[in-house]
Design an enzyme around this catalytic site. Structure first.
Site, mmCIF file in Angstrom:
data_model
loop_
_atom_site.group_PDB
_atom_site.id
_atom_site.type_symbol
_atom_site.label_atom_id
_atom_site.label_comp_id
_atom_site.label_asym_id
_atom_site.label_seq_id
_atom_site.Cartn_x
_atom_site.Cartn_y
_atom_site.Cartn_z
ATOM 1 N N CYS A 241 0.819 -1.222 0.000
ATOM 2 C CA CYS A 241 0.000 0.000 0.000
ATOM 3 C C CYS A 241 0.848 1.266 0.000
ATOM 4 O O CYS A 241 0.314 2.368 -0.142
ATOM 5 C CB CYS A 241 -0.933 0.000 1.203
ATOM 6 S SG CYS A 241 -2.016 -1.427 1.212
ATOM 7 N N HIS B 112 -3.263 7.073 2.242
ATOM 8 C CA HIS B 112 -3.707 5.765 1.754
ATOM 9 C C HIS B 112 -5.062 5.475 2.389
ATOM 10 O O HIS B 112 -5.238 5.607 3.607
ATOM 11 C CB HIS B 112 -2.666 4.714 2.142
ATOM 12 C CG HIS B 112 -3.173 3.326 2.006
ATOM 13 N ND1 HIS B 112 -3.806 2.876 0.859
ATOM 14 C CD2 HIS B 112 -3.166 2.274 2.880
ATOM 15 C CE1 HIS B 112 -4.156 1.612 1.042
ATOM 16 N NE2 HIS B 112 -3.790 1.229 2.244
ATOM 17 N N ASN C 228 -10.186 -0.306 0.503
ATOM 18 C CA ASN C 228 -8.724 -0.182 0.427
ATOM 19 C C ASN C 228 -8.247 -0.796 -0.895
ATOM 20 O O ASN C 228 -8.264 -2.008 -1.053
ATOM 21 C CB ASN C 228 -8.124 -0.908 1.639
ATOM 22 C CG ASN C 228 -6.612 -0.900 1.645
ATOM 23 O OD1 ASN C 228 -5.966 -0.603 0.647
ATOM 24 N ND2 ASN C 228 -6.038 -1.253 2.793
HETATM 25 O O1 UT7 Z 1 -3.265 -1.027 3.920
HETATM 26 C C1 UT7 Z 1 -3.178 -1.318 5.276
HETATM 27 C C2 UT7 Z 1 -4.212 -2.345 5.476
HETATM 28 N N1 UT7 Z 1 -4.671 -2.597 6.788
HETATM 29 C C3 UT7 Z 1 -5.248 -1.725 7.626
HETATM 30 O O2 UT7 Z 1 -5.295 -0.546 7.447
HETATM 31 C C4 UT7 Z 1 -5.894 -2.344 8.825
HETATM 32 C C5 UT7 Z 1 -5.874 -1.481 10.057
HETATM 33 N N2 UT7 Z 1 -6.778 -2.037 11.046
HETATM 34 C C6 UT7 Z 1 -8.112 -1.808 11.006
HETATM 35 O O3 UT7 Z 1 -8.578 -1.085 10.149
HETATM 36 C C7 UT7 Z 1 -8.976 -2.433 12.085
HETATM 37 O O4 UT7 Z 1 -8.171 -3.102 13.026
HETATM 38 C C8 UT7 Z 1 -10.048 -3.418 11.521
HETATM 39 C C9 UT7 Z 1 -11.111 -2.628 10.772
HETATM 40 C C10 UT7 Z 1 -9.385 -4.405 10.606
HETATM 41 C C11 UT7 Z 1 -10.719 -4.162 12.663
HETATM 42 O O5 UT7 Z 1 -11.299 -3.256 13.566
HETATM 43 P P1 UT7 Z 1 -11.113 -3.472 15.134
HETATM 44 O O6 UT7 Z 1 -11.856 -2.366 15.789
HETATM 45 O O7 UT7 Z 1 -9.624 -3.555 15.397
HETATM 46 O O8 UT7 Z 1 -11.857 -4.844 15.371
HETATM 47 P P2 UT7 Z 1 -11.289 -6.211 15.980
HETATM 48 O O9 UT7 Z 1 -10.377 -6.877 15.015
HETATM 49 O O10 UT7 Z 1 -10.810 -5.963 17.368
HETATM 50 O O11 UT7 Z 1 -12.611 -7.048 16.076
HETATM 51 C C12 UT7 Z 1 -13.639 -6.699 16.991
HETATM 52 C C13 UT7 Z 1 -14.726 -7.759 16.894
HETATM 53 C C14 UT7 Z 1 -14.208 -9.178 16.983
HETATM 54 O O12 UT7 Z 1 -15.155 -9.928 17.719
HETATM 55 P P3 UT7 Z 1 -14.859 -10.333 19.241
HETATM 56 O O13 UT7 Z 1 -13.586 -11.112 19.203
HETATM 57 O O14 UT7 Z 1 -14.734 -9.023 19.965
HETATM 58 O O15 UT7 Z 1 -16.073 -11.136 19.597
HETATM 59 C C15 UT7 Z 1 -14.190 -9.656 15.569
HETATM 60 O O16 UT7 Z 1 -14.368 -11.052 15.453
HETATM 61 O O17 UT7 Z 1 -15.370 -7.651 15.616
HETATM 62 C C16 UT7 Z 1 -15.368 -8.937 14.986
HETATM 63 N N3 UT7 Z 1 -15.251 -8.732 13.555
HETATM 64 C C17 UT7 Z 1 -16.304 -8.519 12.757
HETATM 65 N N4 UT7 Z 1 -17.614 -8.468 12.999
HETATM 66 C C18 UT7 Z 1 -18.434 -8.214 11.959
HETATM 67 C C19 UT7 Z 1 -14.114 -8.671 12.810
HETATM 68 N N5 UT7 Z 1 -14.430 -8.438 11.526
HETATM 69 C C20 UT7 Z 1 -15.769 -8.336 11.463
HETATM 70 C C21 UT7 Z 1 -16.675 -8.088 10.424
HETATM 71 N N6 UT7 Z 1 -17.985 -8.025 10.729
HETATM 72 N N7 UT7 Z 1 -16.297 -7.872 9.149
#
Ligand code: UT7
Length: 330
Positions: free
Chosen positions: A114, A255, A285
C-alpha cells in the site's frame, strides 16, 4: 550533474464496474453494513471479474493521465507499475507499455504494497532529477480481490480493486518539495500475502518447492496502531525536508485504508477534516491504487487546483510507509 525539478501534470483512474456493497457482502460472510461502516468507513468496493486484468485497469487509468498531461505516449521514457498483484509474476509493466504504444519507454514493476505509489513517486523522481529521463508514467494498481480469503470477515470486507496513474515531467520549477520513505521488516508478520512452500522431491537428495501464495492474513490491531503512530511522524519528516509547516498544506491524501486512521492522523497533525480527501466509502482499500485514485478524483472535481500543496502518505505491508509533499500541476 543536472538537478532537474519535477512536475505532476496529469492523472487518471479506473475501477471495475462491478460493485459489492456492505449489504451484499453480509450475504457472503457474517458481517453487517453497521459493523463495516462504523469500524472502517467503507460502504462499497469494486471487484474485478475474471475478464478484468490488472493491465487493463492500469492501461485505462494511464490513458486518462496521458490525455490530461497533453503528451503523446511516444514521449514516455519510463513506466513504473506499483503493484503487489501483477497479472504476471515476472512483471506486468511491459504489457502496459505495449498496450499504450510507448516504444521508447522502459517499464518495470515495483512492489511496496500500500506504500507502492509513494515509493514509486520517489523512485520516478530520482530518474528525473538526475536528468536521465524526462517523462515518467507512474501507476499504482491492485486487484486484491484475487487474494483475499472470501470466508475471512476480518479481511475480505476491507479491500477493493482499481488503478490510478500520474504523469511526471522534468520541469524548471520543482514541485516535489520533500519526501521520506521507511520500512521495518521486523514487523513483516502483521500483513502478508506469502508463498506457502510445498516440498517437492525431485531426484536423490534434491527437493524443491512448489505451491502457491496464500490469501492475505493481517493483524488488524497491530497495523492500526502502527499507522496511527508512524504516519504523522513520516509526514512531519517530509514537511521538515520541504521546509514547510502543517498550515501550508492545502490537502491531505492518505492511503485509504480506514476512516478512523485518516481522522486520527489528521487530528494529530491538526489538519481540519475539510482538507482531508477521502473516497474510501466508495472503493475500500485499493492498496497501491488508493492515493492516485483519490488524487485523480479530487483533481477532476476541481477540488485540487494547480499550485495546491498536497501532503500524501502511504503505509502497509512490509511494513512500509512513506510520505511525499508536492504541488499539483505545472
Ligand atoms: O493497507 C493497510 C491495510 N490494513 C489496515 O489498514 C488495517 C488497520 N486495522 C483496522 O482497520 C482495524 O483493526 C479493523 C477494521 C481491521 C478491525 O477493527 P477493530 O476495531 O480492530 O476490530 P477487531 O479486530 O478488534 O474485532 C472486533 C470484533 C471481533 O469480535 P470479538 O472477538 O470481539 O467477539 C471480531 O471477530 O469484531 C469482529 N469482527 C467482525 N464483525 C463483523 C471482525 N471483523 C468483522 C466483520 N464483521 N467484518
Amino acid at each position: 550533474m543536472t538537478n532537474t525539478g519535477i512536475a505532476m501534470i496529469g492523472s487518471g483512474s479506473a475501477t471495475p464496474p462491478v460493485s459489492l456493497d456492505n449489504q451484499r457482502l453480509s450475504q457472503i460472510v457474517e458481517t453487517s453494513d453497521e459493523w463495516i461502516a462504523s469500524r472502517t468507513g467503507i460502504r462499497d468496493r469494486r471487484v474485478a471479474d475474471p475478464q478484468t486484468s490488472l493491465c487493463s485497469l492500469a492501461t485505462a487509468a494511464s490513458k486518462q493521465a496521458i490525455a490530461m498531461a497533453q503528451i503523446d505516449s511516444s514521449e514516455i521514457d519510463l513506466i513504473i507499475l506499483a503493484t503487489s498483484t501483477p497479472d504476471d509474476l515476472f512483471g506486468s509493466a511491459s504489457q502496459i507499455q505495449a498496450q499504450l504504444d510507448a516504444p521508447q519507454a522502459v517499464a518495470f514493476d515495483l512492489t511496496a504494497a500500500c506504500s507502492g505509489f509513494i515509493f514509486g513517486l520517489v523512485t520516478a523522481a530520482q530518474f528525473i532529477r538526475t536528468g536521465v529521463y524526462k517523462t515518467v508514467l507512474l501507476i499504482g494498481g491492485d486487484i486484491l480481490s484475487r487474494w483475499v480469503d472470501w470466508s475471512d470477515r476480518r479481511t475480505c470486507v476491507l479491500f477493493g480493486d482499481g488503478a490510478g496513474a500520474v504523469v511526471l515531467q522534468a520541469s524548471d520549477c520543482d514541485r516535489l518539495l520533500g519526501f521520506e520513505l521507511r520500512s521495518d521488516g521486523s514487523q513483516n508478520g502483521c500483513l502478508n500475502l506469502s508463498f506457502q512452500a510445498q516440498p517437492q522431491p525431485l531426484i536423490d537428495q534434491i527437493t524443491v518447492s512448489s505451491g502457491t501464495y496464500q490469501p492475505i492474513t493481517m493483524n488488524g490491531k497491530e497495523v492500526y496502531r502502527f499507522a496511527v503512530k508512524k504516519v504523522p511522524e513520516v509526514i512531519e519528516k517530509a514537511l521538515f525536508r520541504a521546509d514547510l509547516t502543517v498550515d501550508q498544506i492545502n490537502w491531505l491524501i492518505l492511503h485509504q485504508a480506514n476512516q478512523r486512521i485518516m481522522d486520527a492522523v489528521a487530528q494529530r497533525l491538526n489538519i481540519p477534516s475539510e482538507n482531508v480527501i477521502s473516497n474510501l466509502a466508495n472503493y475500500g482499500n485499493t492498496s497501491a491504487a488508493s492515493i492516485p485514485i483519490a488524487l485523480d478524483e479530487a483533481v477532476r472535481s476541481g477540488k485540487i487546483k494547480p499550485g495546491d500543496v498536497i501532503a500524501t502518505s502511504g503505509f502497509g505491508a512490509g511494513l512500509t510507509w512513506g510520505a511525499a509533499i508536492f504541488k499539483w500541476g505545472v
